[in-house]
Structures are given as C-alpha cells and as structure tokens.
Write a protein that holds these residues in place. Structure first.
Motif, PDB file in Angstrom:
ATOM      1  N   ARG A   9       0.368  -1.421  -0.079  1.00 43.81           N
ATOM      2  CA  ARG A   9      -0.064   0.198  -0.141  1.00 43.81           C
ATOM      3  C   ARG A   9       1.164   1.163   0.509  1.00 43.81           C
ATOM      4  O   ARG A   9       0.119   1.659   0.037  1.00 43.81           O
ATOM      5  CB  ARG A   9      -0.873  -0.115   1.707  1.00 43.81           C
ATOM      6  N   SER A  10       2.497   1.183   0.148  1.00 42.22           N
ATOM      7  CA  SER A  10       3.000   2.672  -0.132  1.00 42.22           C
ATOM      8  C   SER A  10       3.715   2.886  -1.611  1.00 42.22           C
ATOM      9  O   SER A  10       4.312   3.364  -2.124  1.00 42.22           O
ATOM     10  CB  SER A  10       4.290   2.027   0.846  1.00 42.22           C
ATOM     11  N   VAL A  11       3.257   1.520  -2.205  1.00 43.80           N
ATOM     12  CA  VAL A  11       3.586   1.761  -3.741  1.00 43.80           C
ATOM     13  C   VAL A  11       2.426   1.508  -4.888  1.00 43.80           C
ATOM     14  O   VAL A  11       1.236   1.433  -4.109  1.00 43.80           O
ATOM     15  CB  VAL A  11       4.469   0.712  -4.088  1.00 43.80           C
ATOM     16  N   ASP A  12       2.617   1.411  -5.836  1.00 44.37           N
ATOM     17  CA  ASP A  12       2.018   1.296  -7.061  1.00 44.37           C
ATOM     18  C   ASP A  12       2.545   0.135  -7.501  1.00 44.37           C
ATOM     19  O   ASP A  12       3.075  -0.636  -8.043  1.00 44.37           O
ATOM     20  CB  ASP A  12       2.120   2.136  -8.113  1.00 44.37           C
ATOM     21  N   GLY A  46       6.156  12.096  -7.876  1.00 47.93           N
ATOM     22  CA  GLY A  46       4.356  12.055  -7.681  1.00 47.93           C
ATOM     23  C   GLY A  46       4.303  11.081  -6.627  1.00 47.93           C
ATOM     24  O   GLY A  46       2.982  10.586  -7.037  1.00 47.93           O
ATOM     25  N   ARG A  47       5.174  10.329  -5.959  1.00 54.25           N
ATOM     26  CA  ARG A  47       5.256   9.317  -6.195  1.00 54.25           C
ATOM     27  C   ARG A  47       3.258   9.361  -4.416  1.00 54.25           C
ATOM     28  O   ARG A  47       2.965   8.311  -4.363  1.00 54.25           O
ATOM     29  CB  ARG A  47       6.209   9.269  -4.404  1.00 54.25           C
ATOM     30  N   ASP A  48       3.901  10.106  -2.985  1.00 49.65           N
ATOM     31  CA  ASP A  48       2.779  10.470  -3.023  1.00 49.65           C
ATOM     32  C   ASP A  48       1.492  10.136  -3.611  1.00 49.65           C
ATOM     33  O   ASP A  48       0.352   9.773  -3.175  1.00 49.65           O
ATOM     34  CB  ASP A  48       2.768  11.137  -1.398  1.00 49.65           C
ATOM     35  N   PHE A 103       1.980   5.876   4.320  1.00 45.68           N
ATOM     36  CA  PHE A 103       3.091   6.772   4.648  1.00 45.68           C
ATOM     37  C   PHE A 103       2.490   8.207   4.047  1.00 45.68           C
ATOM     38  O   PHE A 103       3.790   9.137   3.721  1.00 45.68           O
ATOM     39  CB  PHE A 103       4.217   6.536   4.301  1.00 45.68           C
ATOM     40  N   THR A 104       1.661   8.235   3.643  1.00 40.95           N
ATOM     41  CA  THR A 104       1.678   9.495   2.620  1.00 40.95           C
ATOM     42  C   THR A 104       0.135  10.618   3.733  1.00 40.95           C
ATOM     43  O   THR A 104       0.130  10.636   4.259  1.00 40.95           O
ATOM     44  CB  THR A 104       0.263   9.526   1.379  1.00 40.95           C
ATOM     45  N   SER A 105       0.367  11.257   3.019  1.00 41.68           N
ATOM     46  CA  SER A 105      -0.158  13.039   4.608  1.00 41.68           C
ATOM     47  C   SER A 105      -1.334  12.493   4.597  1.00 41.68           C
ATOM     48  O   SER A 105      -2.084  13.248   4.995  1.00 41.68           O
ATOM     49  CB  SER A 105       0.555  13.996   3.959  1.00 41.68           C
ATOM     50  N   GLY A 106      -1.958  12.740   3.157  1.00 43.31           N
ATOM     51  CA  GLY A 106      -3.165  12.288   3.239  1.00 43.31           C
ATOM     52  C   GLY A 106      -4.202  11.167   3.804  1.00 43.31           C
ATOM     53  O   GLY A 106      -5.359  10.964   3.647  1.00 43.31           O
ATOM     54  N   SER A 107      -3.125  10.153   4.163  1.00 48.87           N
ATOM     55  CA  SER A 107      -3.741   8.957   4.778  1.00 48.87           C
ATOM     56  C   SER A 107      -3.957   9.130   6.922  1.00 48.87           C
ATOM     57  O   SER A 107      -3.893   9.920   6.935  1.00 48.87           O
ATOM     58  CB  SER A 107      -2.527   7.697   5.201  1.00 48.87           C
TER      59      SER A 107
END
Length: 222
Positions: free
Chosen positions: A107-110, A203-205, A218-222
């Motif tokens: 869930r931290s990658v594509d 554009g990772r996050d 690990f993203t600021s929106g989670s």
C-alpha cells in the motif's frame, strides 16, 4: 589452597559466567530479529517509510536480484545488471510481523505498474518481494491476494527467490535525514531537503494516495 589463588580462580570463574551470559544474550537477540527484502522503486523512499514502523530495527538501501557482484548505483541504474533497487528491513517479529510489513509495503507503492515506479522508469525501479522459503512465499502470496482484492486491480509485483543483497554506497544510506549539503537543480540543499523535493516532484505520494486513499500508510493524506 592458597587463599590468594582461590580468589583469582573465583574471579576467573565469575568472568567466564559473565562472558557466557553476554554471548547467550547476543545469540538470543539475533534469533529474535528477521529480515525482509522488498523493491519499491527509489530505495530512499522505501527506507524512509519503513524506518517509521514500530518494530523495524533498521532499513538499508541496496541492490538485489541481478547477475553482477557488488554493483554500483551507476551500474544498476544504467541497466543490464538485472538488479532492483531494494531495501533490507530488519525487524522484531514480536512487535511487527512479516505479514504486517508486506501489507504496508503493497500500500506504499503502485503494485499495478510493471515498468517502474512513479517518475522512475526501468527494470531497476520495478517492485518485488523476495523470499527465502515456502513459508515466506505463502505469506507474500497471501498479502498480494488481500491487496488485490482491496484494490480491485491486478497486482503485478512478483514474488522472487532471494539472492545476495548488496548494500548501496554509504552516500545513499539515510539520505532522507542527512544534513550533508548536495548540489541540486534547485541549488545547494541538504540531502534531507533534496530528498523531499525529489519525492514531491516524482509524484510518489500523490499516486499512492490516488490508488489506496485512506489505506495508504505513509502519505500525508492517510
């Protein structure tokens, strides 16, 4: 027996007992830790993400999966070595399980992208999970199955047999928190600032948030 000699023997015996306890303690500690090797695009990002996880003792950037011994970063990113940029995660299974780490990783990658990750394209930036035995493979497969069901899209992240893990050059370790100054296209910056600028620009996050929403760990929106 000479009293002085008796004291020396007693002291020597006590020292041997202490050394034995220390050795046993060290062995016990070593037995308590496990390692997980994953490839998730830029290894700076994966290292940074997993150092935040409770139970993770260390995360080390490096290379694995290829045919060249002890490759350099330049060799790997140029292509042709077969290596992935990867991270070796050392963890305490009493605090966090392999399954939990793989849940976070996917869930931290594509995991739907077979050609690289985000702005980083090419074989060395593909995702992968490396396993050493059937039990680890089963855990990885279960994690992928659950992630695929949650995402509703095909996951292309492969499960591969573990090969030698080669640590990357010291320059790359802990890049995300280094105060060392480097020259970037934005001018002189600390490595920590350069890393943040790179991660945002790549554009990772944003992509992870688009895919996983509130489940992105690990993203600021989670």
């Amino acid at each position: 027996m000479n009293p002085h000699l008796r004291e020396i023997k007693a002291a020597a015996l006590a020292m041997l007992i202490i050394v034995g306890l220390c050795v046993n303690s060290s062995r016990a500690h070593a037995a308590e830790t496990e390692t997980l090797v994953v490839a998730g695009g830029c290894f700076w990002c994966v290292e940074s993400d997993f150092e935040q996880v409770k139970g993770v003792i260390a995360a080390e950037s490096g290379f694995t999966g290829g045919t060249v011994e002890n490759p350099s970063y330049k060799q790997v990113t140029a292509g042709g070595t077969g290596h992935f940029e990867a991270v070796q995660i050392t963890f305490d299974p009493a605090q966090v399980s392999r399954a939990q780490l793989l849940h976070l990783f996917l869930r931290s990658v594509d995991p739907t992208d077979a050609g690289g990750q985000f702005c980083d394209r090419g074989d060395s930036y593909r995702t992968a999970i490396f396993v050493t035995d059937p039990a680890q493979k089963q855990i990885a497969q279960s994690a992928i199955t659950k992630a695929q069901a949650a995402l509703g899209q095909d996951i292309v992240t492969p499960i591969l047999d573990a090969q030698t893990f080669y640590p990357a050059e010291a320059y790359h370790q802990d890049y995300h928190k280094s105060s060392e100054i480097v020259l970037t296209r934005f001018g002189p910056r600390t490595k920590a600032k350069a890393y943040k600028l790179y991660r945002d620009a790549c554009g990772r996050d944003a992509r992870v948030q688009e895919l996983w929403g509130k489940d992105a760990p690990f993203t600021s929106g989670s």
